[in-house]
Design a protein around this motif. Structure first.
Motif, PDB file in Angstrom:
ATOM      1  N   SER A 415       0.716  -1.129  -0.170  1.00  0.00           N
ATOM      2  CA  SER A 415       0.383   0.392   0.173  1.00  0.00           C
ATOM      3  C   SER A 415       0.961   1.568   0.354  1.00  0.00           C
ATOM      4  O   SER A 415       0.340   1.930  -0.606  1.00  0.00           O
ATOM      5  N   LEU A 416       2.310   1.210   1.040  1.00  0.00           N
ATOM      6  CA  LEU A 416       2.758   2.163   1.174  1.00  0.00           C
ATOM      7  C   LEU A 416       3.479   2.461  -0.302  1.00  0.00           C
ATOM      8  O   LEU A 416       3.670   3.807  -0.767  1.00  0.00           O
ATOM      9  N   SER A 417       4.300   1.222  -1.383  1.00  0.00           N
ATOM     10  CA  SER A 417       4.210   1.665  -2.537  1.00  0.00           C
ATOM     11  C   SER A 417       3.193   2.060  -3.246  1.00  0.00           C
ATOM     12  O   SER A 417       4.215   3.378  -4.742  1.00  0.00           O
ATOM     13  N   ASP A 418       1.929   1.889  -3.313  1.00  0.00           N
ATOM     14  CA  ASP A 418       1.172   2.099  -4.201  1.00  0.00           C
ATOM     15  C   ASP A 418       0.895   3.918  -4.053  1.00  0.00           C
ATOM     16  O   ASP A 418       0.599   4.515  -5.337  1.00  0.00           O
ATOM     17  N   LYS A 419       1.173   4.261  -3.030  1.00  0.00           N
ATOM     18  CA  LYS A 419       0.825   5.343  -2.432  1.00  0.00           C
ATOM     19  C   LYS A 419       2.542   6.607  -2.822  1.00  0.00           C
ATOM     20  O   LYS A 419       2.208   7.571  -2.446  1.00  0.00           O
ATOM     21  N   ASN A 420       3.715   5.587  -3.507  1.00  0.00           N
ATOM     22  CA  ASN A 420       4.888   6.888  -3.418  1.00  0.00           C
ATOM     23  C   ASN A 420       5.037   7.635  -1.948  1.00  0.00           C
ATOM     24  O   ASN A 420       6.053   8.271  -1.759  1.00  0.00           O
ATOM     25  N   VAL A 421       5.241   6.307  -0.973  1.00  0.00           N
ATOM     26  CA  VAL A 421       5.344   6.349   0.134  1.00  0.00           C
ATOM     27  C   VAL A 421       7.133   5.254   0.545  1.00  0.00           C
ATOM     28  O   VAL A 421       6.425   4.366   0.495  1.00  0.00           O
ATOM     29  N   SER A 422       7.791   5.733   1.090  1.00  0.00           N
ATOM     30  CA  SER A 422       8.649   5.182   1.716  1.00  0.00           C
ATOM     31  C   SER A 422       7.944   4.744   2.820  1.00  0.00           C
ATOM     32  O   SER A 422       7.725   5.508   3.573  1.00  0.00           O
ATOM     33  N   LEU A 423       8.868   4.086   3.526  1.00  0.00           N
ATOM     34  CA  LEU A 423       8.970   3.123   4.618  1.00  0.00           C
ATOM     35  C   LEU A 423       9.415   4.219   5.938  1.00  0.00           C
ATOM     36  O   LEU A 423       8.794   4.515   6.964  1.00  0.00           O
ATOM     37  N   ALA A 424      10.246   4.825   5.338  1.00  0.00           N
ATOM     38  CA  ALA A 424      11.393   5.570   5.853  1.00  0.00           C
ATOM     39  C   ALA A 424      10.165   6.979   6.832  1.00  0.00           C
ATOM     40  O   ALA A 424      10.155   7.633   7.610  1.00  0.00           O
ATOM     41  N   ARG A 425       9.161   7.679   5.859  1.00  0.00           N
ATOM     42  CA  ARG A 425       8.901   8.021   6.128  1.00  0.00           C
ATOM     43  C   ARG A 425       7.379   8.347   6.701  1.00  0.00           C
ATOM     44  O   ARG A 425       6.828   8.979   7.508  1.00  0.00           O
ATOM     45  N   ALA A 426       6.529   6.820   6.638  1.00  0.00           N
ATOM     46  CA  ALA A 426       6.206   6.152   6.847  1.00  0.00           C
ATOM     47  C   ALA A 426       6.116   6.881   8.779  1.00  0.00           C
ATOM     48  O   ALA A 426       5.738   6.225  10.053  1.00  0.00           O
ATOM     49  N   MET A 427       8.087   5.509   9.141  1.00  0.00           N
ATOM     50  CA  MET A 427       8.260   5.684  10.346  1.00  0.00           C
ATOM     51  C   MET A 427       8.144   7.240  11.246  1.00  0.00           C
ATOM     52  O   MET A 427       7.831   7.270  11.740  1.00  0.00           O
ATOM     53  N   GLN A 428       8.710   8.072  10.315  1.00  0.00           N
ATOM     54  CA  GLN A 428       8.708   9.443  10.337  1.00  0.00           C
ATOM     55  C   GLN A 428       7.918  10.076  10.719  1.00  0.00           C
ATOM     56  O   GLN A 428       7.357  10.297  11.832  1.00  0.00           O
ATOM     57  N   ALA A 429       6.508   9.549  10.171  1.00  0.00           N
ATOM     58  CA  ALA A 429       4.938   9.974  10.122  1.00  0.00           C
ATOM     59  C   ALA A 429       4.686   9.201  11.987  1.00  0.00           C
ATOM     60  O   ALA A 429       4.139  10.380  12.404  1.00  0.00           O
ATOM     61  N   CYS A 430       5.009   8.373  12.470  1.00  0.00           N
ATOM     62  CA  CYS A 430       4.729   8.058  13.979  1.00  0.00           C
ATOM     63  C   CYS A 430       5.248   8.205  14.671  1.00  0.00           C
ATOM     64  O   CYS A 430       4.535   8.402  16.027  1.00  0.00           O
ATOM     65  N   PHE A 431       6.065   8.919  14.564  1.00  0.00           N
ATOM     66  CA  PHE A 431       6.776   9.391  15.297  1.00  0.00           C
ATOM     67  C   PHE A 431       5.785  11.086  16.044  1.00  0.00           C
ATOM     68  O   PHE A 431       5.944  11.457  17.091  1.00  0.00           O
ATOM     69  N   SER A 432       5.384  11.103  14.895  1.00  0.00           N
ATOM     70  CA  SER A 432       4.760  12.576  15.188  1.00  0.00           C
ATOM     71  C   SER A 432       3.269  12.778  16.325  1.00  0.00           C
ATOM     72  O   SER A 432       2.270  13.212  16.263  1.00  0.00           O
ATOM     73  N   LEU A 433       2.540  11.151  15.563  1.00  0.00           N
ATOM     74  CA  LEU A 433       1.617  11.042  15.390  1.00  0.00           C
ATOM     75  C   LEU A 433       1.552   9.878  17.294  1.00  0.00           C
ATOM     76  O   LEU A 433      -0.392  10.180  17.630  1.00  0.00           O
ATOM     77  N   PHE A 434       2.426   9.267  17.331  1.00  0.00           N
ATOM     78  CA  PHE A 434       1.839   8.379  18.437  1.00  0.00           C
ATOM     79  C   PHE A 434       2.807   8.701  19.799  1.00  0.00           C
ATOM     80  O   PHE A 434       3.420   9.697  19.805  1.00  0.00           O
ATOM     81  N   ASN A 435       2.448   7.742  20.878  1.00  0.00           N
ATOM     82  CA  ASN A 435       2.903   8.219  21.691  1.00  0.00           C
ATOM     83  C   ASN A 435       4.033   7.462  22.337  1.00  0.00           C
ATOM     84  O   ASN A 435       4.535   6.342  22.998  1.00  0.00           O
ATOM     85  N   MET A 436       5.198   8.260  21.903  1.00  0.00           N
ATOM     86  CA  MET A 436       6.183   7.854  21.554  1.00  0.00           C
ATOM     87  C   MET A 436       7.484   7.411  22.861  1.00  0.00           C
ATOM     88  O   MET A 436       8.007   6.395  23.415  1.00  0.00           O
ATOM     89  N   PRO A 437       6.767   7.763  24.477  1.00  0.00           N
ATOM     90  CA  PRO A 437       7.084   7.615  25.486  1.00  0.00           C
ATOM     91  C   PRO A 437       6.866   5.923  25.575  1.00  0.00           C
ATOM     92  O   PRO A 437       7.108   5.277  26.600  1.00  0.00           O
ATOM     93  N   LEU A 438       5.495   5.423  25.175  1.00  0.00           N
ATOM     94  CA  LEU A 438       5.079   4.605  25.680  1.00  0.00           C
ATOM     95  C   LEU A 438       6.000   2.913  24.589  1.00  0.00           C
ATOM     96  O   LEU A 438       5.889   2.307  25.520  1.00  0.00           O
ATOM     97  N   LEU A 439       6.398   3.629  23.659  1.00  0.00           N
ATOM     98  CA  LEU A 439       7.278   2.316  23.370  1.00  0.00           C
ATOM     99  C   LEU A 439       8.927   2.345  23.895  1.00  0.00           C
ATOM    100  O   LEU A 439       9.307   1.779  23.953  1.00  0.00           O
ATOM    101  N   ASP A 440       9.622   3.776  24.028  1.00  0.00           N
ATOM    102  CA  ASP A 440      10.436   3.191  25.616  1.00  0.00           C
ATOM    103  C   ASP A 440      10.010   2.890  26.145  1.00  0.00           C
ATOM    104  O   ASP A 440      10.857   1.621  26.338  1.00  0.00           O
TER     105      ASP A 440
END
Length: 657
Positions: A415-440
């Motif tokens: 799906s990311l490939s079909d939308k021309n979005v790299s995995l790295a860009r999707a990961m970067q979006a996660c940083f701003s969207l989700f609770n990173m302290p929880l991941l820590d």
């Protein structure tokens, strides 16, 4: 007919069915299409020459085929021969013999061997054979081929034939209604829920519910997108019976009154499992049996159903001895066995995992969409890949780290490939969207999990595996750099268990975090809190589970005052203020020894000492405990009167008030 099968007869599902006696092969008609090679060709020729013969068993030998009609296999433990038609393949002549009027006809033994290997009747039939073998009835096979001789042997052995059953002569003529044990469920049963929680069953797996009752587990799983099917001898006799990744034998063995059939049913269910199987049963002490009638090794209920109640260690021993496999407890009254040893490792780790406990306590956050502008010309990147980032985040939480490309769901990558979005860009979006302290927090817990598991793998008696699952190998590299570095730290953790100051620090940390209490040198905590304990204590619990498999299934635990001395206490109902103790297991790690004691009318006093500080019932429980202490009913060590005496004390107290 001589009933002793040749040595090459096997019950392995990969071996063709049939019982070979001398030079002849006997096979039930239901397995006709599985008759191999030359024997199959002979039978087809005979059927063409004698199409009008009524038969249910074929006997093939060189140049000759007999089509035999025996009594119904399902209605007779040892069916008698009614008629035989022998076809001479070279001449085409058929010789017919009628045995139906004979007082002493030939009979059939080991009838399960004649059936196709997936026939649902095999466990019951094999149980008959096992009892006959146990009593030595097949010792002289030359004298057992006819009904009268066989009946004399059966009677001399203290047995009797009751239609389809072989019973002990002194057993009553009681009909057990197994079909009445099935219940209607709302939601998943405890074994299926446990499989999902520990990662044994995922939506990538299929499940066969062997003895599914009303089929509620199957229906619930299917509605949630799982591949599942079920079979039940009473309620779904036409249900699908086929190999599956995972098999559930849920509360089946405990309702079978025949111990031999119980074991055969366990073997039959196991034969369908590609990766693993769960087995569950009713536990001893959880049901009032005062109105039930002792029967065999269990009880008959007022509804004419049978129940065999197991202690946890009894259930584990039964499964281990019957299947010859290592048994992993998943919960009280729930155990698992595995063909897939990587899955066995993952499940064992997840059961003890602090990281997974954290994830379960936190609902997965939904992605936060960027504010919409008025009539935006096109959706933002965050909006376009919100589903993909949610999946990546869920994977990241499960790992305690950002996933590699091959750990991300393939559909997400496409799906990311079909939308021309790299995995790295999707990961970067996660940083701003989700609770990173929880991941820590999850990452730190996952690191602890690896440390605990590695330390346990070094303890004497621990299971040995050829290699770690690939995902765990990646975790090791990510969190520790190398397996050598992890092993060194794990060795240090094991060594620290001999250091009193290190243990005291772990005890103090448990108390400071509100997970346990420390009184008189004894650390007390609830089993539900075990994943929240410091690494040292989790390692001690895991070591105790190696010394005494199933130790971790206790309701509450104590460590001390003697170093490396642990106690697991199982109660009838942990929700009550004064739980009745069922069993106490003591383990000494230093000597790798254990001791079990069934409780006699004992009560778990001072329950508040075991509860975590945030438990909503802890305040009320502590108030009750204080009243018992103040009235000298209970000592500060938790010693108190037997349950019967306590009831008398409380009754008198209420009458005075």
């Amino acid at each position: 007919m001589d009933s002793k099968p040749a040595d090459n007869v096997s019950k392995d599902k990969t071996v063709a069915p049939g019982k070979r006696v001398g030079g002849s092969l006997y096979l039930h008609r239901s397995a006709q299409d599985r008759l191999p090679g030359k024997d199959g060709e002979l039978l087809l020729r005979a059927l063409a020459l004698a199409p009008d013969v009524d038969w249910n068993v074929s006997k093939t030998a060189d140049g000759k085929v007999s089509l035999l009609l025996y009594e119904d296999f399902s209605l007779h433990a040892f069916p008698a021969l009614l008629s035989a038609a022998t076809i001479g393949l070279s001449t085409g002549a058929t010789k017919r013999t009628d045995y139906s009027k004979r007082a002493n006809p030939p009979i059939l033994h080991r009838k399960e061997l004649l059936l196709p290997p997936d026939d649902a009747r095999i466990p019951a039939f094999a149980a008959i054979t096992r009892l006959a073998e146990e009593k030595g009835l097949f010792t002289d096979t030359k004298t057992i081929g006819t009904r009268e001789a066989w009946n004399r042997l059966v009677e001399a052995a203290g047995l009797r034939i009751d239609g389809p059953r072989l019973l002990h002569a002194d057993s009553g003529r009681i009909e057990v209604s197994r079909e009445k044990t099935a219940i209607t469920r709302v939601g998943l049963s405890s074994p299926v829920a446990a499989m999902i929680e520990c990662g044994m069953l995922t939506k990538d797996d299929d499940l066969f519910d062997y003895g599914c009752g009303m089929g509620d587990d199957v229906a619930t799983l299917q509605a949630d997108g799982y591949s599942a099917w079920g079979w039940d001898p009473a309620h779904r006799p036409d249900g699908r019976r086929a190999p599956a990744d995972v098999v559930n034998l849920g509360f089946v063995v405990n309702v079978i009154e025949n111990p031999h059939e119980r074991a055969e049913t366990l073997r039959a269910a196991w034969s369908f499992a590609r990766k693993g199987m769960t087995v569950s049963a009713m536990l001893t002490g959880r049901v009032d049996v005062s109105r039930q009638t002792p029967h065999g090794d269990g009880y008959l209920t007022m509804r004419s159903t049978f129940q065999r109640y197991y202690a946890q260690d009894e259930l584990m021993l039964f499964v281990n001895q019957t299947l010859g496999e290592r048994v992993t407890p998943l919960g009280q009254g729930i155990v698992a066995v595995f063909r897939d040893k990587e899955l066995e490792q993952r499940v064992a780790m997840r059961k003890r995992s602090r990281a997974d406990a954290i994830i379960r306590r936190h609902a997965l956050p939904r992605p936060v969409r960027a504010p919409r502008e008025a009539l935006p010309p096109r959706p933002s990147l965050v909006e376009r890949i919100s589903g993909e980032t949610a999946s990546i985040w869920e994977t990241a939480l499960s790992l305690g780290r950002l996933p590699t490309a091959d750990e991300v769901d393939l559909a997400v990558m496409v799906s990311l490939s079909d939308k021309n979005v790299s995995l790295a860009r999707a990961m970067q979006a996660c940083f701003s969207l989700f609770n990173m302290p929880l991941l820590d927090e999850v990452a730190a817990a996952r690191r602890e999990d690896l440390l605990v598991e590695t330390a346990l793998s070094m303890f004497p008696g621990a299971p040995r595996y050829a290699s770690l699952p690939v995902s765990m190998q990646r975790d090791v590299r990510h969190f520790f750099g190398s397996h050598a570095a992890l092993s060194a730290q794990a060795t240090n953790e094991l060594s620290a268990l001999r250091n009193s100051s290190s243990l005291q620090a772990a005890y103090d940390k448990s108390v400071d975090e509100g997970v346990a209490s420390l009184h008189g040198g004894i650390l007390r905590f609830a089993g539900a809190s075990s994943t929240r304990l410091p690494v040292a204590i989790r390692i001690m619990l895991g070591c105790a589970d190696i010394v005494r498999p199933g130790f971790s299934q206790g309701d509450v635990f104590e460590i001390g005052p003697k170093p490396a001395a642990l106690k697991a206490i199982t109660v009838a109902d942990m929700e009550t203020p004064l739980p009745r103790i069922l069993e106490i297991v003591d383990v000494e790690l230093g000597r790798a020894s254990s001791r079990e004691r069934k409780a006699r009318d004992e009560i778990l006093y001072l329950k508040s000492l075991y509860l975590p500080i945030e438990d909503p019932k802890r305040t009320a429980q502590a108030a009750l405990d204080d009243r018992l202490l103040a009235s000298n009913v209970v000592t500060k060590e938790g010693k108190g009167p037997a349950g019967r005496v306590l009831t008398e004390i409380l009754t008198k107290s209420r009458s005075k008030s």
